[in-house]
Design an enzyme around this catalytic site. Structure first.
Site, PDB file in Angstrom:
ATOM      1  N   ARG A 147     -28.477  44.916 -43.022  1.00 45.93           N
ATOM      2  CA  ARG A 147     -30.165  44.420 -42.688  1.00 45.93           C
ATOM      3  C   ARG A 147     -30.170  43.079 -42.006  1.00 45.93           C
ATOM      4  O   ARG A 147     -29.189  42.245 -42.424  1.00 45.93           O
ATOM      5  CB  ARG A 147     -30.529  44.068 -44.108  1.00 45.93           C
ATOM      6  CG  ARG A 147     -31.928  43.699 -44.068  1.00 45.93           C
ATOM      7  CD  ARG A 147     -32.264  43.354 -45.736  1.00 45.93           C
ATOM      8  NE  ARG A 147     -31.975  41.913 -45.732  1.00 45.93           N
ATOM      9  CZ  ARG A 147     -32.696  41.064 -46.815  1.00 45.93           C
ATOM     10  NH1 ARG A 147     -33.580  41.469 -47.584  1.00 45.93           N
ATOM     11  NH2 ARG A 147     -32.545  39.814 -46.835  1.00 45.93           N
ATOM     12  N   TYR A 159     -37.727  33.800 -44.859  1.00 48.36           N
ATOM     13  CA  TYR A 159     -37.169  34.723 -45.994  1.00 48.36           C
ATOM     14  C   TYR A 159     -35.997  35.074 -45.505  1.00 48.36           C
ATOM     15  O   TYR A 159     -35.553  35.663 -44.290  1.00 48.36           O
ATOM     16  CB  TYR A 159     -38.249  35.376 -46.364  1.00 48.36           C
ATOM     17  CG  TYR A 159     -37.566  36.743 -46.721  1.00 48.36           C
ATOM     18  CD1 TYR A 159     -37.214  36.537 -48.259  1.00 48.36           C
ATOM     19  CD2 TYR A 159     -36.987  37.855 -46.099  1.00 48.36           C
ATOM     20  CE1 TYR A 159     -36.309  37.431 -48.703  1.00 48.36           C
ATOM     21  CE2 TYR A 159     -36.441  38.912 -46.751  1.00 48.36           C
ATOM     22  CZ  TYR A 159     -35.974  38.698 -48.229  1.00 48.36           C
ATOM     23  OH  TYR A 159     -35.302  39.536 -48.729  1.00 48.36           O
ATOM     24  N   ASP A 208     -36.447  43.669 -43.470  1.00 48.09           N
ATOM     25  CA  ASP A 208     -37.117  43.404 -44.521  1.00 48.09           C
ATOM     26  C   ASP A 208     -38.422  42.559 -44.055  1.00 48.09           C
ATOM     27  O   ASP A 208     -38.149  41.597 -43.899  1.00 48.09           O
ATOM     28  CB  ASP A 208     -36.235  43.081 -45.941  1.00 48.09           C
ATOM     29  CG  ASP A 208     -37.046  43.082 -47.045  1.00 48.09           C
ATOM     30  OD1 ASP A 208     -38.294  43.172 -47.106  1.00 48.09           O
ATOM     31  OD2 ASP A 208     -36.427  42.438 -48.035  1.00 48.09           O
ATOM     32  N   HIS A 210     -40.726  41.839 -46.312  1.00 46.17           N
ATOM     33  CA  HIS A 210     -40.994  41.149 -47.370  1.00 46.17           C
ATOM     34  C   HIS A 210     -42.527  40.774 -47.704  1.00 46.17           C
ATOM     35  O   HIS A 210     -42.837  39.709 -47.936  1.00 46.17           O
ATOM     36  CB  HIS A 210     -40.204  39.716 -47.318  1.00 46.17           C
ATOM     37  CG  HIS A 210     -39.502  39.469 -48.666  1.00 46.17           C
ATOM     38  ND1 HIS A 210     -39.802  38.521 -49.515  1.00 46.17           N
ATOM     39  CD2 HIS A 210     -38.475  40.202 -49.087  1.00 46.17           C
ATOM     40  CE1 HIS A 210     -39.000  38.340 -50.551  1.00 46.17           C
ATOM     41  NE2 HIS A 210     -38.314  39.418 -50.194  1.00 46.17           N
ATOM     42  N   GLU A 234     -38.667  47.449 -44.079  1.00 47.05           N
ATOM     43  CA  GLU A 234     -38.824  47.497 -45.760  1.00 47.05           C
ATOM     44  C   GLU A 234     -40.220  46.805 -46.056  1.00 47.05           C
ATOM     45  O   GLU A 234     -40.231  45.390 -45.246  1.00 47.05           O
ATOM     46  CB  GLU A 234     -37.722  46.821 -46.389  1.00 47.05           C
ATOM     47  CG  GLU A 234     -37.875  46.778 -47.739  1.00 47.05           C
ATOM     48  CD  GLU A 234     -36.495  46.124 -48.551  1.00 47.05           C
ATOM     49  OE1 GLU A 234     -35.341  45.693 -47.825  1.00 47.05           O
ATOM     50  OE2 GLU A 234     -36.706  45.497 -49.654  1.00 47.05           O
ATOM     51  N   GLU A 260     -39.056  47.390 -54.358  1.00 47.52           N
ATOM     52  CA  GLU A 260     -38.031  46.594 -55.210  1.00 47.52           C
ATOM     53  C   GLU A 260     -38.828  45.924 -56.453  1.00 47.52           C
ATOM     54  O   GLU A 260     -38.252  45.819 -57.383  1.00 47.52           O
ATOM     55  CB  GLU A 260     -37.183  45.745 -54.597  1.00 47.52           C
ATOM     56  CG  GLU A 260     -38.036  44.638 -53.893  1.00 47.52           C
ATOM     57  CD  GLU A 260     -37.366  43.851 -52.808  1.00 47.52           C
ATOM     58  OE1 GLU A 260     -36.388  44.103 -52.080  1.00 47.52           O
ATOM     59  OE2 GLU A 260     -37.745  42.606 -52.641  1.00 47.52           O
ATOM     60  N   ARG A 281     -37.122  52.080 -53.560  1.00 48.06           N
ATOM     61  CA  ARG A 281     -36.147  51.131 -54.049  1.00 48.06           C
ATOM     62  C   ARG A 281     -35.997  50.691 -55.417  1.00 48.06           C
ATOM     63  O   ARG A 281     -35.473  49.683 -55.415  1.00 48.06           O
ATOM     64  CB  ARG A 281     -36.378  49.778 -52.826  1.00 48.06           C
ATOM     65  CG  ARG A 281     -36.670  50.136 -51.484  1.00 48.06           C
ATOM     66  CD  ARG A 281     -35.938  49.181 -50.688  1.00 48.06           C
ATOM     67  NE  ARG A 281     -34.704  49.133 -51.166  1.00 48.06           N
ATOM     68  CZ  ARG A 281     -33.900  47.739 -51.271  1.00 48.06           C
ATOM     69  NH1 ARG A 281     -34.465  46.822 -50.968  1.00 48.06           N
ATOM     70  NH2 ARG A 281     -32.833  47.948 -51.698  1.00 48.06           N
ATOM     71  N   GLU A 337     -28.041  48.731 -51.537  1.00 48.00           N
ATOM     72  CA  GLU A 337     -27.922  47.434 -51.098  1.00 48.00           C
ATOM     73  C   GLU A 337     -26.906  46.847 -51.992  1.00 48.00           C
ATOM     74  O   GLU A 337     -26.782  46.962 -53.047  1.00 48.00           O
ATOM     75  CB  GLU A 337     -29.407  46.724 -51.377  1.00 48.00           C
ATOM     76  CG  GLU A 337     -29.332  45.485 -50.682  1.00 48.00           C
ATOM     77  CD  GLU A 337     -30.890  44.866 -51.061  1.00 48.00           C
ATOM     78  OE1 GLU A 337     -31.456  45.162 -52.076  1.00 48.00           O
ATOM     79  OE2 GLU A 337     -31.191  43.844 -50.335  1.00 48.00           O
ATOM     80  N   TRP A 400     -44.979  36.052 -50.465  1.00 47.60           N
ATOM     81  CA  TRP A 400     -43.434  35.568 -50.181  1.00 47.60           C
ATOM     82  C   TRP A 400     -42.737  36.844 -50.280  1.00 47.60           C
ATOM     83  O   TRP A 400     -42.121  37.492 -49.902  1.00 47.60           O
ATOM     84  CB  TRP A 400     -43.016  34.412 -51.177  1.00 47.60           C
ATOM     85  CG  TRP A 400     -41.464  34.127 -50.607  1.00 47.60           C
ATOM     86  CD1 TRP A 400     -41.315  33.432 -49.477  1.00 47.60           C
ATOM     87  CD2 TRP A 400     -40.355  34.536 -51.036  1.00 47.60           C
ATOM     88  NE1 TRP A 400     -39.877  33.120 -49.609  1.00 47.60           N
ATOM     89  CE2 TRP A 400     -39.558  34.091 -50.413  1.00 47.60           C
ATOM     90  CE3 TRP A 400     -40.140  35.608 -52.274  1.00 47.60           C
ATOM     91  CZ2 TRP A 400     -38.014  34.241 -50.675  1.00 47.60           C
ATOM     92  CZ3 TRP A 400     -38.577  35.695 -52.468  1.00 47.60           C
ATOM     93  CH2 TRP A 400     -37.746  35.263 -52.004  1.00 47.60           C
TER      94      TRP A 400
HETATM   95  O1  EZ4 Z   1     -36.053  38.930 -52.113  1.00 46.52           O
HETATM   96  O2  EZ4 Z   1     -34.386  40.140 -54.955  1.00 46.52           O
HETATM   97  O3  EZ4 Z   1     -34.221  43.513 -50.386  1.00 46.52           O
HETATM   98  N1  EZ4 Z   1     -34.000  42.398 -50.866  1.00 46.52           N
HETATM   99  C1  EZ4 Z   1     -35.001  41.399 -51.274  1.00 46.52           C
HETATM  100  C2  EZ4 Z   1     -34.420  40.574 -52.386  1.00 46.52           C
HETATM  101  C3  EZ4 Z   1     -35.528  39.640 -52.796  1.00 46.52           C
HETATM  102  C4  EZ4 Z   1     -35.283  39.117 -54.396  1.00 46.52           C
HETATM  103  C5  EZ4 Z   1     -36.276  38.632 -54.995  1.00 46.52           C
HETATM  104  O4  EZ4 Z   1     -35.801  38.065 -56.268  1.00 46.52           O
HETATM  105  O5  EZ4 Z   1     -36.084  41.609 -50.575  1.00 46.52           O
HETATM  106  O6  EZ4 Z   1     -33.645  39.676 -51.795  1.00 46.52           O
HETATM  107 CO    CO Z   2     -36.325  43.667 -50.134  1.00 48.82          CO
END
Ligand code: EZ4
Ligand code: CO
Length: 400
Positions: A147, A159, A208, A210, A234, A260, A281, A337, A400
């Site tokens: 990643r 991030y 990702d 995010h 992602e 996730e 996920r 992961e 976030w």
């Molecule tokens: O930011 O688990 O794909 N993994 C992620 C993680 C999340 C954290 C948040 O607590 O996006 O690193």
């Molecule tokens: Co993630």
């Protein structure tokens, strides 16, 4: 086999973890992870004050009934705190059942579908070149999937770009970070251009987002990065509104992953049934344990969607053990992961699972193969810590 005791252990070996240990009258015990990053004590209380008193005296072999009892019996169903607490009970009970059967957990799920698990880790750099150097180092170590996240020039904190596996910050308030979508959208294709030029197309690259984009922005990005042939993009959009993903799908063939933060099958049912994603996920922690993640995986399998358990370092090595036994069995496995736990966490949670050449192995010990050293855990008391938050430059709160 009766449950005689259950205790909640909160510790911070490098970062905070909430663990449930269930003991039985036959001397067999099991452990489960209940960690919800940034809200740890809420789950600890949910377990200690509400579930533990109802567990004592129950038959430890009745995993399904205990799951349903806590799920339906809460009346207020689902939610991350409830589902993480149920997961800890569930994983501890699977651990007990497998130890009692003298079998590795995956055997109870139906046996192994594979010997080892394709795994990805994180290359996080301050610059495009540094991210590339980290990718090169992981590739050298045998990793097949990586990643890639890089600091975005012009944004002070990005991030994913911090010390791997560490407690990002131990403070009394979340750190505030700045986000700017146009800057990110101009930058990301440059990072991926560099990496594909440097490493070619055989290496799997993941990214990702995010939850930072709108559906329209995400559709544009997914279309633009088709040429980089990502393993996946992602969390392109926050998925409270699952329909958002229709727009991305209509415009792009870039594979999509998410889930996730989901805690139940209902959070992803539409995404799965409309085939709006490629990887789901959910983990045996935040999505209700092995009992529930198995249900999600079976639904996903009907629609050619594969599993990709969340494996960030903010879940304890117990969740990694449980996930690897689940992965070992699940027919529609995609990828796992792994983000490296701090060394202190490895000492508190001795585990049999291990990494070799970019693949994870579950191990063959009875149970899920992870233990807790309670004496060692005592050395690392809980520390208040929060995840970051993000704002736009005008102060607007952002995802976030
Ligand atoms: O930011 O688990 O794909 N993994 C992620 C993680 C999340 C954290 C948040 O607590 O996006 O690193
Ligand atoms: Co993630």
């Amino acid at each position: 086999m009766k449950i005689t005791n259950a205790k909640v252990i909160v510790c911070s070996p490098g970062r905070n973890f909430v663990t449930l240990k269930i003991e039985t009258d036959e001397g067999i015990y099991g452990i489960g992870d209940a960690t919800v990053n940034g809200r740890e004590l809420a789950v600890a209380s949910y377990l200690q004050d509400h579930l533990v008193p109802c567990l004592i005296g129950r038959d430890a072999s009745q995993i399904e009934d205990i799951w349903q009892y806590f799920y339906k019996g809460a009346y207020w169903r689902r939610g991350p705190i409830t589902m993480a607490a149920i997961a800890a009970v569930d994983v501890a009970l699977w651990d007990i059942k497998a130890k009692a059967a003298n079998m590795p957990l995956y055997q109870l799920l139906g046996g192994a579908s594979r010997t080892h698990m394709l795994t990805y880790t994180h290359a996080n750099g301050e610059t495009i070149e540094e991210t590339g150097d980290k990718v090169a180092a992981f590739k050298e170590q045998g990793w097949k999937a990586i990643r890639v996240q890089s600091a975005v020039p012009g944004l002070p904190v990005t991030y994913g770009v911090e010390k791997v596996g560490s407690l990002a910050q131990a403070e009394d308030k979340p750190r505030e970070t700045l986000w700017d979508t146009p800057t990110y959208l101009r930058f990301l294709p440059k990072l991926l251009d560099h990496l594909r030029d440097r490493f070619g197309y055989e290496l799997h690259l993941l990214h990702d987002v995010h939850h930072r984009l709108t559906p329209q922005e995400a559709a544009g990005l997914a279309k633009e990065v088709e040429r980089h042939r990502l393993f996946w993009l992602e969390d392109a959009v926050p998925a409270e509104n699952q329909e958002s993903f229709r727009l991305i799908r209509q415009h792009s063939t870039t594979p999509l992953a998410l889930g996730e933060v989901f805690n139940s099958i209902h959070d992803c049912r539409q995404l799965i049934q409309e085939q709006l994603i490629d990887y789901i996920r959910t983990t045996p922690l935040h999505a209700g344990g092995i009992t529930h993640v198995r249900r999600i995986a079976d639904l996903a399998g009907l629609y050619h969607i594969r599993t990709a358990c969340h494996g960030a370092a903010d879940m304890s090595p117990i969740t990694m053990g449980a996930a690897l036994h689940f992965d070992r069995w699940v027919p529609n496995f995609g990828i796992q992961e792994y983000a490296f736990h701090p060394d202190e966490a490895k000492n508190v949670f001795p585990h049999e699972w291990h990494l070799r050449d970019g693949y994870l192995y579950s191990g063959e010990k009875p149970g899920h193969g992870v233990d807790i050293d309670e004496k060692a855990a005592e050395k690392y008391p809980y520390r208040q810590a929060y995840l970051d938050v993000a704002r736009l430059s005008d102060g607007t709160m952002w995802s976030w």
